[in-house]
Enzyme design. Structure first.
Site, PDB file in Angstrom:
ATOM      1  N   ASP A  63      74.634  31.514  36.987  1.00 39.80           N
ATOM      2  CA  ASP A  63      74.858  30.585  38.085  1.00 39.80           C
ATOM      3  C   ASP A  63      75.374  29.244  37.574  1.00 39.80           C
ATOM      4  O   ASP A  63      76.319  28.669  38.116  1.00 39.80           O
ATOM      5  CB  ASP A  63      73.528  30.353  38.807  1.00 39.80           C
ATOM      6  N   SER A 104      74.946  27.976  60.027  1.00 42.80           N
ATOM      7  CA  SER A 104      74.442  27.064  59.007  1.00 42.80           C
ATOM      8  C   SER A 104      73.610  25.978  59.681  1.00 42.80           C
ATOM      9  O   SER A 104      73.456  25.964  60.901  1.00 42.80           O
ATOM     10  CB  SER A 104      75.605  26.448  58.237  1.00 42.80           C
ATOM     11  N   THR A 105      73.099  25.048  58.881  1.00 46.48           N
ATOM     12  CA  THR A 105      72.308  23.935  59.405  1.00 46.48           C
ATOM     13  C   THR A 105      73.013  22.633  59.078  1.00 46.48           C
ATOM     14  O   THR A 105      73.418  22.418  57.934  1.00 46.48           O
ATOM     15  CB  THR A 105      70.894  23.922  58.785  1.00 46.48           C
ATOM     16  N   LYS A 142      62.639  23.533  54.193  1.00 46.51           N
ATOM     17  CA  LYS A 142      63.968  24.147  54.106  1.00 46.51           C
ATOM     18  C   LYS A 142      64.015  24.992  52.830  1.00 46.51           C
ATOM     19  O   LYS A 142      64.134  24.460  51.724  1.00 46.51           O
ATOM     20  CB  LYS A 142      65.074  23.094  54.087  1.00 46.51           C
TER      21      LYS A 142
END
Length: 651
Positions: A63, A104-105, A142
């Protein structure tokens, strides 16, 4: 030791290698070629390929290396590149349509953004004749995990929000629902216990994201991942089961910092903020959604950093619309954990007025966003306004604050970017990113109609491999067969002022057959449209009419938008479900659930996404989660009806 690919990896490499040869791909993975040595097309192809491999549970690089080496290199070269701002897609061959769209947010990095959100909710409360001070707000952690959707039978990744990957095998291998919850609770995230990760997994996996990818892959599980599942240390956490704070805004705002801090750190999983949302279902409906996020919900994050840099240059880049965007370049600077070299300057009027140019000292901020923002000009620089388009060398003209290239028909950047916008907006086709489209353009193709006429032989002449060519043709045929809304098809043509929202508004009043003959007065009569916008839409529609008709004649499967007046007439007067609130759940036998929702709205009903006290009817298809039924029947007193009963109700 040279890299060996599994059959699954090899299949993805064959399909998505783009300009990369096998030798180049192996050289990049093994570090023999660095990101800065790659051409733009090689870099983008590798990013897309590495992403597809990662999302398929077959990663070839970490990543960190993906983000800070390859993605940062693309960000340095092209800070406004569409790849940087989009949800990174999953491999096309692995995707299926989600039961419901996952949005999405929206995000806030300062309290003033939260206050503006609150002001909109207060306005909605006033319009609904509700007492704002009595409204309840919910604050939840979240989660920073792997977004997924559980319909009670299948588990899907979020994908691009419309299409995801079926990863039900994760549940079959032992992935549990958090908090002892039941299946079928809809959206949530796959997360890994952080203490367990540190103690058991950190020596093998770089971060929990790698563990999440490993537990959903098709191949045999790593023993450590098996143990993680067996011990219940990796779970699917439905958003509906998250611990929360509930209360009125006055109480939340009075102790905002303390409440946020407490909720943020409640769980043993990685969190990167909190989510605030209004609980009232009527306010939710009134607030509505954008194409990207729910307006009744917002995420609070705190990671804004600033830095001062001195500019080296301001580089022009031509967009799909012909506008030439100025991009400020500066020495590599670390901001929010990443090295950045570029930031957008918005438009050339800003460059001219604020004297943004070589030598200028500017303050940058990066509030958790991909692209940094110019906050302030501390010292002016030398202003350089381009005279010619950087793509086609045509003469530029001023239109308000913008420098524009008027050479629409022959500017490579405008043509390729418009093609990319078309395929991206359709949403039912994969594999048409910038690299593939540049290759097609360089082969002499200039229109969308010409793309749909391409054969596998044509594509191979352009430099695509046999497997790639076969898949591209298959994707084109898929985009013709797979149903899409008529308003989405029109929005894909990229007419100014005709984004998806405005197109949907038009089609809610006028059918497709009348759209191109509309007058300014008719458009102005639709809520949200002014006379100026009406004039722009009439001109824009006229400019695409010929291409629109040619493409439509290819046989696209368009879903007509229901017209309320026509549906009422068909019902012989008022709709029998007008004013009622419905929630649809389960697999429907007589059509797609989204189509049933659209039909219900056209008949004057309200449609909710979850059961609440204001729900009148829960319409159940097959394979409905028991938790939703129990909540509807026992706790909320909602009337539960079958699909057949609903169809009989609407006649």
């Amino acid at each position: 030791m040279p890299l060996l690919l599994s059959p699954e990896q090899q299949e993805i490499v064959d399909m998505y290698a783009g300009d990369l040869t096998s030798a180049t791909f192996f050289a990049i993975v093994e570090g023999e070629r660095q990101p800065k040595e790659l051409s733009d097309s090689e870099l983008l192809d590798f990013l897309q390929l590495a992403n597809f491999l990662y999302r398929s549970g077959e990663p070839v690089i970490s990543d960190g290396k993906y983000d800070f080496s390859f993605l940062n290199e693309l960000r340095r070269r092209h800070p406004d590149h569409p790849f940087l701002g989009a949800v990174e897609p999953e491999a096309a061959a692995k995707t299926v349509e989600l039961p419901e769209r996952m949005l999405s947010t929206d995000k806030a990095y300062n309290f003033s953004t939260i206050q503006r959100w609150i002001n909109r909710i207060e306005k909605a409360a006033h319009e609904s004749r509700k007492n704002f001070s009595e409204l309840q707000f919910r604050v939840t952690p979240k989660l920073d995990g792997f977004a997924a959707w559980d319909d009670g039978t299948r588990l899907y990744t979020r994908g691009d929000g419309r299409r995801g990957t079926d990863i039900t095998r994760a549940m079959e291998r032992g992935l549990q629902v958090a908090e002892g919850g039941l299946r079928g609770l809809g959206p949530g995230e796959i997360v890994v216990d952080q203490k367990w990760f540190t103690m058991k997994l950190a020596g093998t996996f770089e971060n929990s994201r790698n563990v999440q990818a490993a537990l959903i892959k098709e191949k045999e599980l790593d023993p450590l991942v098996e143990e993680t599942l067996r011990e219940g240390k990796a779970v699917f956490y439905p958003f509906s089961l998250l611990p929360d704070w509930l209360g009125p805004w006055a109480e939340l705002s009075a102790d905002f910092t303390a409440i946020v801090e407490r909720i943020w750190h409640l769980l043993e999983y990685t969190t990167d903020g909190v989510v605030l949302e209004i609980v009232d279902e009527e306010i939710k409906r009134r607030m509505g959604d954008t194409r990207h996020h729910h307006r009744w919900q917002i995420a609070w994050k705190q990671n804004t950093e600033t830095v001062e840099v001195r500019l080296i240059a301001v580089v022009p880049q031509t967009s799909r619309s012909g506008r030439v965007n100025p991009v400020a370049e500066f020495p590599p600077t670390r901001l929010c954990g990443a090295f950045i070299r570029r930031a957008t300057a918005h438009h050339y009027a800003m460059v001219r007025d604020l004297k943004i140019g070589p030598g200028a000292l500017i303050r940058l901020s990066r509030s958790g966003e991909v692209i940094p923002k110019i906050e302030e000009i501390l010292e002016p620089g030398e202003v350089q306004i381009p005279q010619n388009c950087p793509s086609c060398n045509g003469k530029l003209i001023w239109e308000g604050d913008w420098l524009v290239c008027p050479n629409q028909l022959h500017c490579p950047a405008q043509i390729v970017n418009s093609m990319e916008h078309f395929f991206k907006t359709l949403g039912n086709i994969d594999g048409f990113g910038p690299s593939a489209l540049h290759k097609i353009y360089n082969g002499g193709v200039r229109t969308l109609g010409e793309i749909y006429a391409l054969s596998e032989g044509d594509l191979q002449k352009f430099g695509f491999g046999p497997k790639q060519a076969e898949n591209i043709v298959a994707q084109l045929q898929r985009s013709l067969r797979e149903p899409i809304e008529d308003w989405r098809f029109l929005a894909a043509f990229g007419v100014r002022r005709m984004g998806a929202g405005n197109c949907e508004k038009l089609f809610a009043v006028y059918p497709l057959e009348k759209i191109f003959s509309l007058k300014i007065e008719q458009i102005k009569g639709i809520k949200g449209f002014s006379e100026k916008i009406g004039g722009e839409l009439v001109d824009g529609l006229s400019s695409i009419r010929r291409e629109f008709d040619q493409l439509r004649a290819l046989g696209f499967t368009l879903i007509p938008t229901p017209l309320p007046a026509e549906n009422e007439a068909e019902q012989g007067g008022a709709s029998p479900i007008a004013g009622k609130t419905f929630v649809f759940t389960g697999s429907m036998a007589h059509g797609k659930r989204d189509d049933m929702k659209k039909q219900a709205k056209a008949l004057g009903a309200r449609v909710g996404s979850s059961v609440s006290g204001s729900t009148d009817f829960l319409v159940c298809g097959e394979k409905v989660g028991s938790a939703k039924l129990s909540r509807a029947k026992k706790h909320l007193g909602v009337q539960i009806i079958s699909e057949a009963e609903y169809l009989a109700m609407i006649g």
